[in-house]
Design an enzyme around this catalytic site. Structure first.
Site, PDB file in Angstrom:
ATOM      1  N   GLU A 123      -5.048  -3.643  -1.881  1.00  0.00           N
ATOM      2  CA  GLU A 123      -6.481  -3.367  -1.838  1.00  0.00           C
ATOM      3  C   GLU A 123      -6.782  -2.116  -1.016  1.00  0.00           C
ATOM      4  OE1 GLU A 123      -4.687  -5.733  -0.530  1.00  0.00           O
ATOM      5  OE2 GLU A 123      -5.745  -6.949   0.956  1.00  0.00           O
TER       6      GLU A 123
ATOM      7  N   LYS B 180      -1.293  -6.920  -9.235  1.00  0.00           N
ATOM      8  CA  LYS B 180      -2.240  -7.112  -8.131  1.00  0.00           C
ATOM      9  C   LYS B 180      -1.866  -6.044  -7.108  1.00  0.00           C
ATOM     10  CE  LYS B 180      -3.023  -8.348  -4.442  1.00  0.00           C
ATOM     11  NZ  LYS B 180      -3.393  -7.337  -3.422  1.00  0.00           N
TER      12      LYS B 180
ATOM     13  N   SER C 249       5.331  -6.973   3.226  1.00  0.00           N
ATOM     14  CA  SER C 249       5.915  -7.278   4.536  1.00  0.00           C
ATOM     15  C   SER C 249       6.693  -8.598   4.480  1.00  0.00           C
ATOM     16  CB  SER C 249       4.792  -7.372   5.570  1.00  0.00           C
ATOM     17  OG  SER C 249       3.877  -8.366   5.173  1.00  0.00           O
TER      18      SER C 249
ATOM     19  N   PHE D  53       0.807  -1.217   0.000  1.00  0.00           N
ATOM     20  CA  PHE D  53       0.000   0.000   0.000  1.00  0.00           C
ATOM     21  C   PHE D  53       0.846   1.276   0.000  1.00  0.00           C
ATOM     22  CE2 PHE D  53       0.907  -0.087   4.560  1.00  0.00           C
ATOM     23  CZ  PHE D  53       1.032   1.263   4.853  1.00  0.00           C
TER      24      PHE D  53
ATOM     25  N   CYS E 296       9.415   1.790   3.279  1.00  0.00           N
ATOM     26  CA  CYS E 296      10.312   0.686   3.591  1.00  0.00           C
ATOM     27  C   CYS E 296      11.730   1.182   3.814  1.00  0.00           C
ATOM     28  CB  CYS E 296      10.303  -0.331   2.461  1.00  0.00           C
ATOM     29  SG  CYS E 296      10.836   0.406   0.927  1.00  0.00           S
TER      30      CYS E 296
ATOM     31  N   GLU F 251       9.227  -4.347  12.912  1.00  0.00           N
ATOM     32  CA  GLU F 251       8.975  -3.202  12.031  1.00  0.00           C
ATOM     33  C   GLU F 251       7.651  -2.566  12.468  1.00  0.00           C
ATOM     34  OE1 GLU F 251       7.768  -3.954   7.930  1.00  0.00           O
ATOM     35  OE2 GLU F 251       8.990  -2.258   7.274  1.00  0.00           O
TER      36      GLU F 251
HETATM   37  P1  NAD Z   1       1.521  -6.619   2.998  1.00  0.00           P
HETATM   38  O1  NAD Z   1       2.553  -7.681   3.067  1.00  0.00           O
HETATM   39  O2  NAD Z   1       0.418  -6.643   3.983  1.00  0.00           O
HETATM   40  O3  NAD Z   1       0.814  -6.614   1.546  1.00  0.00           O
HETATM   41  C1  NAD Z   1       1.573  -6.651   0.361  1.00  0.00           C
HETATM   42  C2  NAD Z   1       0.767  -7.350  -0.715  1.00  0.00           C
HETATM   43  O4  NAD Z   1       0.512  -8.697  -0.311  1.00  0.00           O
HETATM   44  C3  NAD Z   1      -0.595  -6.707  -0.948  1.00  0.00           C
HETATM   45  O5  NAD Z   1      -0.848  -6.672  -2.331  1.00  0.00           O
HETATM   46  C4  NAD Z   1      -1.557  -7.612  -0.205  1.00  0.00           C
HETATM   47  O6  NAD Z   1      -2.826  -7.655  -0.801  1.00  0.00           O
HETATM   48  C5  NAD Z   1      -0.879  -8.963  -0.282  1.00  0.00           C
HETATM   49  N1  NAD Z   1      -1.171  -9.791   0.892  1.00  0.00           N
HETATM   50  C6  NAD Z   1      -1.447  -9.366   2.152  1.00  0.00           C
HETATM   51  N2  NAD Z   1      -1.654 -10.414   2.965  1.00  0.00           N
HETATM   52  C7  NAD Z   1      -1.519 -11.526   2.208  1.00  0.00           C
HETATM   53  C8  NAD Z   1      -1.593 -12.925   2.497  1.00  0.00           C
HETATM   54  N3  NAD Z   1      -1.875 -13.379   3.714  1.00  0.00           N
HETATM   55  N4  NAD Z   1      -1.370 -13.788   1.490  1.00  0.00           N
HETATM   56  C9  NAD Z   1      -1.086 -13.349   0.251  1.00  0.00           C
HETATM   57  N5  NAD Z   1      -0.994 -12.033  -0.072  1.00  0.00           N
HETATM   58  C10 NAD Z   1      -1.197 -11.134   0.894  1.00  0.00           C
HETATM   59  O7  NAD Z   1       2.295  -5.226   3.037  1.00  0.00           O
HETATM   60  P2  NAD Z   1       1.680  -3.757   3.126  1.00  0.00           P
HETATM   61  O8  NAD Z   1       1.159  -3.542   4.507  1.00  0.00           O
HETATM   62  O9  NAD Z   1       0.796  -3.482   1.977  1.00  0.00           O
HETATM   63  O10 NAD Z   1       3.002  -2.886   2.898  1.00  0.00           O
HETATM   64  C11 NAD Z   1       3.885  -2.543   3.923  1.00  0.00           C
HETATM   65  C12 NAD Z   1       5.041  -3.510   4.005  1.00  0.00           C
HETATM   66  O11 NAD Z   1       5.724  -3.549   2.752  1.00  0.00           O
HETATM   67  C13 NAD Z   1       6.086  -3.091   5.016  1.00  0.00           C
HETATM   68  O12 NAD Z   1       6.545  -4.245   5.684  1.00  0.00           O
HETATM   69  C14 NAD Z   1       7.190  -2.483   4.183  1.00  0.00           C
HETATM   70  O13 NAD Z   1       8.485  -2.505   4.750  1.00  0.00           O
HETATM   71  C15 NAD Z   1       7.124  -3.348   2.975  1.00  0.00           C
HETATM   72  N6  NAD Z   1       7.728  -2.701   1.817  1.00  0.00           N
HETATM   73  C16 NAD Z   1       8.955  -3.152   1.422  1.00  0.00           C
HETATM   74  C17 NAD Z   1       9.588  -2.540   0.371  1.00  0.00           C
HETATM   75  C18 NAD Z   1      10.940  -3.003  -0.074  1.00  0.00           C
HETATM   76  O14 NAD Z   1      11.375  -2.554  -1.104  1.00  0.00           O
HETATM   77  N7  NAD Z   1      11.605  -3.882   0.632  1.00  0.00           N
HETATM   78  C19 NAD Z   1       8.974  -1.469  -0.305  1.00  0.00           C
HETATM   79  C20 NAD Z   1       7.718  -1.057   0.119  1.00  0.00           C
HETATM   80  C21 NAD Z   1       7.101  -1.688   1.192  1.00  0.00           C
END
Ligand code: NAD
Length: 496
Positions: free
Chosen positions: A177, A174, A227, A150, A282, A381
């Site tokens: 959401e 994808k 994450s 997000f 991130c 985090e």
């Molecule tokens: P998230 O892991 O909750 O979601 C990321 C994606 O995975 C979304 O599209 C979501 O719909 C999907 N998702 C969520 N739960 C899922 C599940 N149980 N099974 C399958 N898919 C699932 O992350 P977020 O809250 O949207 O974003 C924040 C996180 O992203 C933080 O941990 C941040 O550090 C990380 N991030 C990392 C980088 C990097 O380059 N390393 C860059 C941006 C964000």
């Protein structure tokens, strides 16, 4: 209620009555602005079938035509900066200037893809052995998917789709959401740029969509950012099914301040990198490592600056920081302040004490001192506007602290000592290092990625490593002998 649909084959597809949906909020007001469709397994099949049908023509489209489309897309993105930034602010909450910055950084990836012919050139060896030439081809992988978080609803999709599409793949995005509208603007602009239907798809959804893409035989590669637990899940499930996976995860980024640093500049940088975008980056600095005897003065300078921060609706130009993305996330971030206090950290500034009018998902910024490994506020985090100060006796202790941390995304050192900075570059086990730069996101012609639990897989995102990820190489060995010289020879071919 506004319904955000899938974008498949150049059309909006699906309807809310026949789908699961998820609410999309304006975090500054707390009001629900839209609902987004959540794909079923059947929707995944429809999206992949469209991408598969578009693949043969797209991968055979000349490189020149493909990059011309990227040039037009670049111009359209540039002309639509404000529209994209407004969409980001209205669903993510970050301030408009920050959202515009994200669009600019994403543009770099499109610009890189405009020059892709240079990177897709394979090598050629003339007369590798007598009468034998060898050359290399780089071909598209096929139907590929990108699953994005997000916190950067424009930039992270552009990290992936620019190279993926320009390399000749068809790409299914994808998006998160929580803030899915920007993805649909990107889809419209790609179509306007001349991209054939089916080459770029937006499939909204949650775990069902992600699992559907991971399980689909026709999806050959998945690029993920999010994450750490989900990155690890995507990596292990995807690779188990023979797919190519790069999965970038969470972070705990340290900023080391050596005793010789300019403390005013260091305090400015720490504040900006810790609280910008409400800490939902991130690459946000979440741990300030004060080395030697600078800690008290540095904490004082950070505290002075906190008092002047302006927090409010991201559309107000006076706001420097907006709300958090959801009420649940705001409450989770708030819970860490008590955890920190209970585990022995000193709460210098408690963001929960700042009060805001209305129902937006706001919280003030927090500063915790005397934080140590083993405390939840250090180990986990938080992904919010909470800065932890760890006091280290010397340079060696600071590096040891960072190298023992399970994450390894970004890190920074603030110093005027070139020798110390040079040693730090070599010693620190982190993928992206800043020297007097608090958020060292590499420019678009390098590649982005962390180490340890910040990245699963072996290729970084965008730039040259992105091209590598979205292509497969083939090496062709060629000989045009005079048939009269042909003999039977059962020996292993040797080169001479
Ligand atoms: P998230 O892991 O909750 O979601 C990321 C994606 O995975 C979304 O599209 C979501 O719909 C999907 N998702 C969520 N739960 C899922 C599940 N149980 N099974 C399958 N898919 C699932 O992350 P977020 O809250 O949207 O974003 C924040 C996180 O992203 C933080 O941990 C941040 O550090 C990380 N991030 C990392 C980088 C990097 O380059 N390393 C860059 C941006 C964000």
């Amino acid at each position: 209620m506004n319904v955000l649909k899938h974008y498949i084959n150049g059309e909006y597809v699906g309807d809310a009555a026949a789908s699961r949906t998820s609410p999309v909020f304006n975090p500054a007001t707390g009001e629900q602005a839209s609902q987004v469709l959540l794909a079923s397994e059947q929707d995944v099949d429809t999206a992949v079938a469209a991408a598969q049908a578009a693949l043969p023509a797209w991968r055979n489209t000349s490189l020149t035509k493909r990059t011309q489309i990227m040039f037009r897309f670049r111009a359209l993105l540039d002309a639509n900066r404000d529209r994209l930034a407004a969409a980001v602010t209205s669903e993510h909450g970050k301030v408009l200037s920050d959202a515009a910055g994200e669009v600019s950084r994403g543009l770099e990836n499109v610009e890189f893809a405009c020059g892709l012919p240079v990177h897709l050139k394979g090598g050629h060896s003339l007369q590798a052995s007598t009468g034998v030439d060898v050359h290399e081809l780089r071909q598209a992988v096929g139907v590929v998917a990108g699953i994005t978080p997000f916190n950067f609803p424009v930039m992270v999709p552009l990290w992936m789709l620019s190279n993926a599409i320009a390399c000749g793949n068809t790409f299914i995005l994808k998006p998160s959401e929580k803030d899915p509208s920007a993805a649909l603007i990107i889809a419209e602009l790609l179509t306007e740029a001349g991209l054939p239907d089916g080459v770029f798809t937006v499939l909204h959804g949650d775990k069902v969509a992600v699992d559907g893409l991971l399980n689909h035989d026709d999806v050959k590669a998945v690029s993920f950012v999010g994450s750490t637990p989900i990155a690890q899940y995507v990596y292990s499930n995807g690779t188990a099914q023979g797919k190519r996976i790069q999965a970038l995860g969470g972070a705990k980024n340290h900023m080391v301040v050596l005793p010789d640093a300019d403390l005013n500049a260091a305090a400015d940088a720490a504040i900006s990198a810790a609280y910008g975008s409400a800490g939902e980056r991130c690459m946000a600095v979440s741990v300030l490592v004060a080395v030697g005897d600078v800690a008290d003065e540095l904490v004082g300078k950070v505290q002075e600056r906190i008092a002047k921060l302006s927090i409010g609706d991201g559309t107000d130009p006076a706001s420097e920081m907006g709300p958090l993305v959801t009420a649940q996330h705001r409450d989770k971030v708030a819970s860490y302040i008590d955890k920190g206090a209970a585990e022995g950290a000193t709460v210098v500034v408690d963001g929960r004490e700042q009060k805001f009018d209305g129902d937006g998902f706001f919280i003030g910024v927090s500063l915790l001192d005397n934080v140590k490994p083993g405390m939840a506020v250090y180990d986990e985090e938080i992904f919010g506007p909470v800065l932890a100060v760890v006091r280290a006796e010397n340079y060696t202790d600071a590096v040891e602290l960072i190298n023992n941390n399970e994450f390894g995304n970004g890190v920074a050192i603030f110093t005027r000592d070139g020798g110390a900075a040079r040693s730090f570059e070599a010693d620190v086990e982190v993928g992206m290092v800043g020297v007097n730069v608090p958020i060292p996101v590499p420019v678009g012609w390098f590649s982005f990625g962390g180490w340890k639990k910040s990245l699963f897989g072996d290729s970084h995102m965008y730039g040259p490593e992105g091209v590598h990820f979205f292509t497969r190489t083939k090496v062709v060995t060629t000989r045009w002998p005079d048939p009269s010289t042909s003999v039977v020879d059962l020996g292993f071919p040797s080169n001479d």
